[in-house]
Motif scaffolding. Sequence first.
Motif, PDB file in Angstrom:
ATOM      1  N   ALA A  83      46.705  29.036  68.777  1.00 45.20           N
ATOM      2  CA  ALA A  83      48.094  29.353  69.118  1.00 45.20           C
ATOM      3  C   ALA A  83      48.174  30.574  70.035  1.00 45.20           C
ATOM      4  O   ALA A  83      48.981  30.597  70.970  1.00 45.20           O
ATOM      5  CB  ALA A  83      48.905  29.594  67.844  1.00 45.20           C
ATOM      6  N   GLN A  84      47.339  31.571  69.789  1.00 46.83           N
ATOM      7  CA  GLN A  84      47.357  32.786  70.606  1.00 46.83           C
ATOM      8  C   GLN A  84      46.947  32.511  72.042  1.00 46.83           C
ATOM      9  O   GLN A  84      47.495  33.082  72.987  1.00 46.83           O
ATOM     10  CB  GLN A  84      46.418  33.859  70.025  1.00 46.83           C
ATOM     11  CG  GLN A  84      46.771  34.333  68.642  1.00 46.83           C
ATOM     12  CD  GLN A  84      48.183  34.858  68.537  1.00 46.83           C
ATOM     13  OE1 GLN A  84      48.591  35.756  69.271  1.00 46.83           O
ATOM     14  NE2 GLN A  84      48.949  34.279  67.629  1.00 46.83           N
ATOM     15  N   LEU A  85      45.956  31.647  72.213  1.00 46.92           N
ATOM     16  CA  LEU A  85      45.387  31.399  73.541  1.00 46.92           C
ATOM     17  C   LEU A  85      45.896  30.133  74.211  1.00 46.92           C
ATOM     18  O   LEU A  85      45.610  29.898  75.387  1.00 46.92           O
ATOM     19  CB  LEU A  85      43.851  31.342  73.451  1.00 46.92           C
ATOM     20  CG  LEU A  85      43.152  32.576  72.892  1.00 46.92           C
ATOM     21  CD1 LEU A  85      41.636  32.372  72.911  1.00 46.92           C
ATOM     22  CD2 LEU A  85      43.535  33.835  73.670  1.00 46.92           C
ATOM     23  N   GLY A  86      46.619  29.304  73.462  1.00 45.62           N
ATOM     24  CA  GLY A  86      47.102  28.045  74.035  1.00 45.62           C
ATOM     25  C   GLY A  86      45.967  27.075  74.325  1.00 45.62           C
ATOM     26  O   GLY A  86      45.940  26.434  75.373  1.00 45.62           O
ATOM     27  N   ILE A  87      45.025  27.001  73.391  1.00 44.04           N
ATOM     28  CA  ILE A  87      43.853  26.134  73.548  1.00 44.04           C
ATOM     29  C   ILE A  87      43.735  25.213  72.337  1.00 44.04           C
ATOM     30  O   ILE A  87      44.353  25.461  71.301  1.00 44.04           O
ATOM     31  CB  ILE A  87      42.549  26.963  73.704  1.00 44.04           C
ATOM     32  CG1 ILE A  87      42.307  27.844  72.469  1.00 44.04           C
ATOM     33  CG2 ILE A  87      42.598  27.802  74.980  1.00 44.04           C
ATOM     34  CD1 ILE A  87      40.987  28.598  72.474  1.00 44.04           C
ATOM     35  N   PRO A  88      42.925  24.151  72.436  1.00 45.30           N
ATOM     36  CA  PRO A  88      42.717  23.268  71.284  1.00 45.30           C
ATOM     37  C   PRO A  88      42.023  24.002  70.133  1.00 45.30           C
ATOM     38  O   PRO A  88      41.242  24.938  70.350  1.00 45.30           O
ATOM     39  CB  PRO A  88      41.819  22.162  71.831  1.00 45.30           C
ATOM     40  CG  PRO A  88      41.981  22.213  73.321  1.00 45.30           C
ATOM     41  CD  PRO A  88      42.255  23.647  73.649  1.00 45.30           C
ATOM     42  N   VAL A  89      42.294  23.560  68.921  1.00 44.65           N
ATOM     43  CA  VAL A  89      41.716  24.168  67.725  1.00 44.65           C
ATOM     44  C   VAL A  89      40.191  24.102  67.763  1.00 44.65           C
ATOM     45  O   VAL A  89      39.513  25.054  67.363  1.00 44.65           O
ATOM     46  CB  VAL A  89      42.270  23.491  66.446  1.00 44.65           C
ATOM     47  CG1 VAL A  89      41.570  24.003  65.200  1.00 44.65           C
ATOM     48  CG2 VAL A  89      43.776  23.730  66.337  1.00 44.65           C
ATOM     49  N   GLY A  90      39.621  23.019  68.266  1.00 42.04           N
ATOM     50  CA  GLY A  90      38.162  22.899  68.354  1.00 42.04           C
ATOM     51  C   GLY A  90      37.558  23.966  69.252  1.00 42.04           C
ATOM     52  O   GLY A  90      36.523  24.552  68.936  1.00 42.04           O
ATOM     53  N   GLN A  91      38.200  24.216  70.377  1.00 38.47           N
ATOM     54  CA  GLN A  91      37.725  25.266  71.285  1.00 38.47           C
ATOM     55  C   GLN A  91      37.856  26.635  70.623  1.00 38.47           C
ATOM     56  O   GLN A  91      36.966  27.481  70.744  1.00 38.47           O
ATOM     57  CB  GLN A  91      38.520  25.227  72.591  1.00 38.47           C
ATOM     58  CG  GLN A  91      38.027  26.212  73.637  1.00 38.47           C
ATOM     59  CD  GLN A  91      38.820  26.120  74.937  1.00 38.47           C
ATOM     60  OE1 GLN A  91      39.638  25.228  75.120  1.00 38.47           O
ATOM     61  NE2 GLN A  91      38.580  27.048  75.825  1.00 38.47           N
ATOM     62  N   ALA A  92      38.943  26.852  69.908  1.00 37.38           N
ATOM     63  CA  ALA A  92      39.125  28.111  69.180  1.00 37.38           C
ATOM     64  C   ALA A  92      38.018  28.277  68.138  1.00 37.38           C
ATOM     65  O   ALA A  92      37.490  29.381  67.958  1.00 37.38           O
ATOM     66  CB  ALA A  92      40.493  28.144  68.518  1.00 37.38           C
ATOM     67  N   GLY A  93      37.649  27.197  67.483  1.00 38.16           N
ATOM     68  CA  GLY A  93      36.574  27.245  66.488  1.00 38.16           C
ATOM     69  C   GLY A  93      35.249  27.663  67.108  1.00 38.16           C
ATOM     70  O   GLY A  93      34.482  28.427  66.514  1.00 38.16           O
ATOM     71  N   ARG A  94      34.985  27.180  68.308  1.00 39.18           N
ATOM     72  CA  ARG A  94      33.750  27.563  69.001  1.00 39.18           C
ATOM     73  C   ARG A  94      33.758  29.049  69.335  1.00 39.18           C
ATOM     74  O   ARG A  94      32.767  29.740  69.158  1.00 39.18           O
ATOM     75  CB  ARG A  94      33.579  26.730  70.273  1.00 39.18           C
ATOM     76  CG  ARG A  94      32.262  27.005  71.001  1.00 39.18           C
ATOM     77  CD  ARG A  94      32.163  26.279  72.343  1.00 39.18           C
ATOM     78  NE  ARG A  94      33.202  26.625  73.289  1.00 39.18           N
ATOM     79  CZ  ARG A  94      33.206  27.751  74.027  1.00 39.18           C
ATOM     80  NH1 ARG A  94      32.256  28.630  73.916  1.00 39.18           N
ATOM     81  NH2 ARG A  94      34.186  27.968  74.870  1.00 39.18           N
ATOM     82  N   ILE A  95      34.891  29.552  69.807  1.00 33.29           N
ATOM     83  CA  ILE A  95      35.003  30.969  70.139  1.00 33.29           C
ATOM     84  C   ILE A  95      34.814  31.827  68.885  1.00 33.29           C
ATOM     85  O   ILE A  95      34.126  32.848  68.915  1.00 33.29           O
ATOM     86  CB  ILE A  95      36.355  31.265  70.825  1.00 33.29           C
ATOM     87  CG1 ILE A  95      36.390  30.598  72.199  1.00 33.29           C
ATOM     88  CG2 ILE A  95      36.597  32.768  70.942  1.00 33.29           C
ATOM     89  CD1 ILE A  95      37.764  30.603  72.865  1.00 33.29           C
ATOM     90  N   ILE A  96      35.395  31.395  67.770  1.00 35.48           N
ATOM     91  CA  ILE A  96      35.257  32.126  66.510  1.00 35.48           C
ATOM     92  C   ILE A  96      33.816  32.107  66.035  1.00 35.48           C
ATOM     93  O   ILE A  96      33.274  33.130  65.615  1.00 35.48           O
ATOM     94  CB  ILE A  96      36.220  31.554  65.447  1.00 35.48           C
ATOM     95  CG1 ILE A  96      37.650  31.975  65.801  1.00 35.48           C
ATOM     96  CG2 ILE A  96      35.825  32.001  64.044  1.00 35.48           C
ATOM     97  CD1 ILE A  96      38.718  31.302  64.971  1.00 35.48           C
ATOM     98  N   ALA A  97      33.168  30.958  66.104  1.00 35.29           N
ATOM     99  CA  ALA A  97      31.763  30.869  65.684  1.00 35.29           C
ATOM    100  C   ALA A  97      30.890  31.788  66.530  1.00 35.29           C
ATOM    101  O   ALA A  97      29.982  32.464  66.010  1.00 35.29           O
ATOM    102  CB  ALA A  97      31.271  29.423  65.778  1.00 35.29           C
TER     103      ALA A  97
END
Length: 133
Positions: A83-97
């Motif tokens: 939500a913060q970056l306006g990206i898909p949840v899967g992509q956010a998961g990769r960034i978090i990992a």
Amino acid sequence: MVDVAGSAEVLSAFRGVVGDLAEVCVALSAEDLLARDAAALVSLSGSIERFVAGARTLALQRVLESKVWRDDGAKSPQHWLAAQLGIPVGQAGRIIATAERVAAQPKTEDALRHGELSDDEADAVSRATEADP
């Protein structure tokens, strides 16, 4: 102990940079650029992206540690970041990992801090380092 003054100073500096960058981007007229200057701008934009990726990764480590993402009612840190970056949840998961791996990899974190790695490079390097320290 948390350095509240230092935190406010960093946030203020970032807001200033974003404001300055926004002003330059809004005023940009690509047809007014010399071809060589346009090429230099493309290169500079890559540098900006790498520094921002590093800063985001470091800040994200603190967000994950503090679980402050819950304050916005997000069901997971992945959903919050998406939500913060306006990206898909899967992509956010990769960034978090990547942020989680980098937290335990001082050399990779240092390279990110110095704008030497893109998001994709940080992901690849942190995976490789985790697999074979």
